[in-house]
Design a protein around this motif. Structure first.
Motif, PDB file in Angstrom:
ATOM      1  N   TYR A  32       8.709  45.436  34.818  1.00 36.66           N
ATOM      2  CA  TYR A  32       8.274  45.849  36.152  1.00 36.66           C
ATOM      3  C   TYR A  32       7.551  44.733  36.889  1.00 36.66           C
ATOM      4  O   TYR A  32       6.718  44.022  36.309  1.00 36.66           O
ATOM      5  CB  TYR A  32       7.340  47.054  36.063  1.00 36.66           C
ATOM      6  N   ASN A  33       7.868  44.609  38.169  1.00 36.85           N
ATOM      7  CA  ASN A  33       7.015  43.845  39.059  1.00 36.85           C
ATOM      8  C   ASN A  33       5.736  44.656  39.259  1.00 36.85           C
ATOM      9  O   ASN A  33       5.792  45.893  39.367  1.00 36.85           O
ATOM     10  CB  ASN A  33       7.685  43.618  40.406  1.00 36.85           C
ATOM     11  N   GLY A  35       1.956  45.141  41.358  1.00 39.45           N
ATOM     12  CA  GLY A  35       1.280  44.778  42.597  1.00 39.45           C
ATOM     13  C   GLY A  35      -0.023  45.514  42.786  1.00 39.45           C
ATOM     14  O   GLY A  35      -0.352  46.444  42.031  1.00 39.45           O
ATOM     15  N   GLN A  50       1.471  40.746  44.768  1.00 36.60           N
ATOM     16  CA  GLN A  50       2.475  41.174  43.802  1.00 36.60           C
ATOM     17  C   GLN A  50       2.794  40.018  42.864  1.00 36.60           C
ATOM     18  O   GLN A  50       2.767  38.849  43.269  1.00 36.60           O
ATOM     19  CB  GLN A  50       3.756  41.629  44.494  1.00 36.60           C
ATOM     20  N   VAL A  51       3.094  40.377  41.611  1.00 42.41           N
ATOM     21  CA  VAL A  51       3.539  39.384  40.632  1.00 42.41           C
ATOM     22  C   VAL A  51       4.834  39.889  40.018  1.00 42.41           C
ATOM     23  O   VAL A  51       4.986  41.082  39.750  1.00 42.41           O
ATOM     24  CB  VAL A  51       2.442  39.142  39.562  1.00 42.41           C
ATOM     25  N   SER A  52       5.767  38.979  39.820  1.00 43.51           N
ATOM     26  CA  SER A  52       7.058  39.359  39.259  1.00 43.51           C
ATOM     27  C   SER A  52       6.916  39.752  37.801  1.00 43.51           C
ATOM     28  O   SER A  52       5.901  39.483  37.149  1.00 43.51           O
ATOM     29  CB  SER A  52       8.042  38.196  39.390  1.00 43.51           C
ATOM     30  N   TRP A  53       7.962  40.366  37.251  1.00 44.68           N
ATOM     31  CA  TRP A  53       7.911  40.869  35.884  1.00 44.68           C
ATOM     32  C   TRP A  53       7.589  39.761  34.882  1.00 44.68           C
ATOM     33  O   TRP A  53       6.908  39.994  33.887  1.00 44.68           O
ATOM     34  CB  TRP A  53       9.249  41.528  35.514  1.00 44.68           C
ATOM     35  N   THR A  58       4.550  34.967  42.553  1.00 43.57           N
ATOM     36  CA  THR A  58       3.483  35.762  43.142  1.00 43.57           C
ATOM     37  C   THR A  58       3.611  35.740  44.652  1.00 43.57           C
ATOM     38  O   THR A  58       4.193  34.813  45.235  1.00 43.57           O
ATOM     39  CB  THR A  58       2.093  35.232  42.755  1.00 43.57           C
ATOM     40  N   ARG A  72      -0.876  38.572  35.187  1.00 43.75           N
ATOM     41  CA  ARG A  72      -0.519  39.645  34.269  1.00 43.75           C
ATOM     42  C   ARG A  72      -0.487  39.117  32.848  1.00 43.75           C
ATOM     43  O   ARG A  72      -0.275  37.930  32.599  1.00 43.75           O
ATOM     44  CB  ARG A  72       0.831  40.246  34.636  1.00 43.75           C
ATOM     45  N   VAL A 100      10.421  48.564  40.021  1.00 46.90           N
ATOM     46  CA  VAL A 100      11.620  47.904  39.522  1.00 46.90           C
ATOM     47  C   VAL A 100      12.804  48.506  40.249  1.00 46.90           C
ATOM     48  O   VAL A 100      12.792  49.677  40.609  1.00 46.90           O
ATOM     49  CB  VAL A 100      11.760  48.068  37.995  1.00 46.90           C
ATOM     50  N   ASP A 110       9.207  53.430  41.210  1.00 45.96           N
ATOM     51  CA  ASP A 110       7.853  52.898  41.335  1.00 45.96           C
ATOM     52  C   ASP A 110       6.814  53.939  40.983  1.00 45.96           C
ATOM     53  O   ASP A 110       7.054  55.144  41.047  1.00 45.96           O
ATOM     54  CB  ASP A 110       7.611  52.313  42.731  1.00 45.96           C
TER      55      ASP A 110
END
Length: 122
Positions: A32-33, A35, A50-53, A58, A72, A100, A110
């Motif tokens: 999951y991304n 945020g 937000q940060v990617s999986w 970011t 994360r 995702v 989400d």
């Protein structure tokens, strides 16, 4: 059942720092991304970061860029928001968000946490 549990909020003075944490359960966190959003009194919920999986990417709202850092730890199923140089305009309830999109025609999944209050006194 998916749970996102935020912590780390509180009352601070302008210029102080806080670190928010969000622990996820019931989902494959590393897929999951993640945020952070916030909602101030009588205002709409707004995107913060937000940060990617994978943690490689970011993205920040202009209002927090250079002051906030999202990160994360997939081994701990946890996302963080380091907030520096806080000001009164940062006062809000901060919500953790997991998202995702999968499928040939991507369908979005989400989830939201319950939120943690951040209050900055000037």
């Amino acid at each position: 059942q998916v749970h996102l549990v935020e912590s780390g909020g509180g009352l601070v003075q302008a210029g102080d720092s806080l670190r928010l944490s969000c622990v996820a359960s019931g989902l494959t966190f590393s897929s999951y991304n993640m945020g952070w959003y916030r909602q101030a009194p009588e205002k709409a919920r707004e995107f913060v970061a937000q940060v990617s999986w994978s943690g490689d990417l970011t993205y920040y709202a202009d209002s927090v860029k250079g002051r906030f850092t999202i990160s994360r730890d997939n081994a701990k199923d946890t996302v963080y928001l380091q907030m520096n140089s806080l000001n009164a305009e940062d006062t809000a309830v901060y919500y953790c968000h997991a998202s995702v999109a999968i499928g040939k025609i991507p369908k979005n999944y989400d989830y939201w946490g319950q939120g943690t209050q951040v209050t900055v006194s000037s």
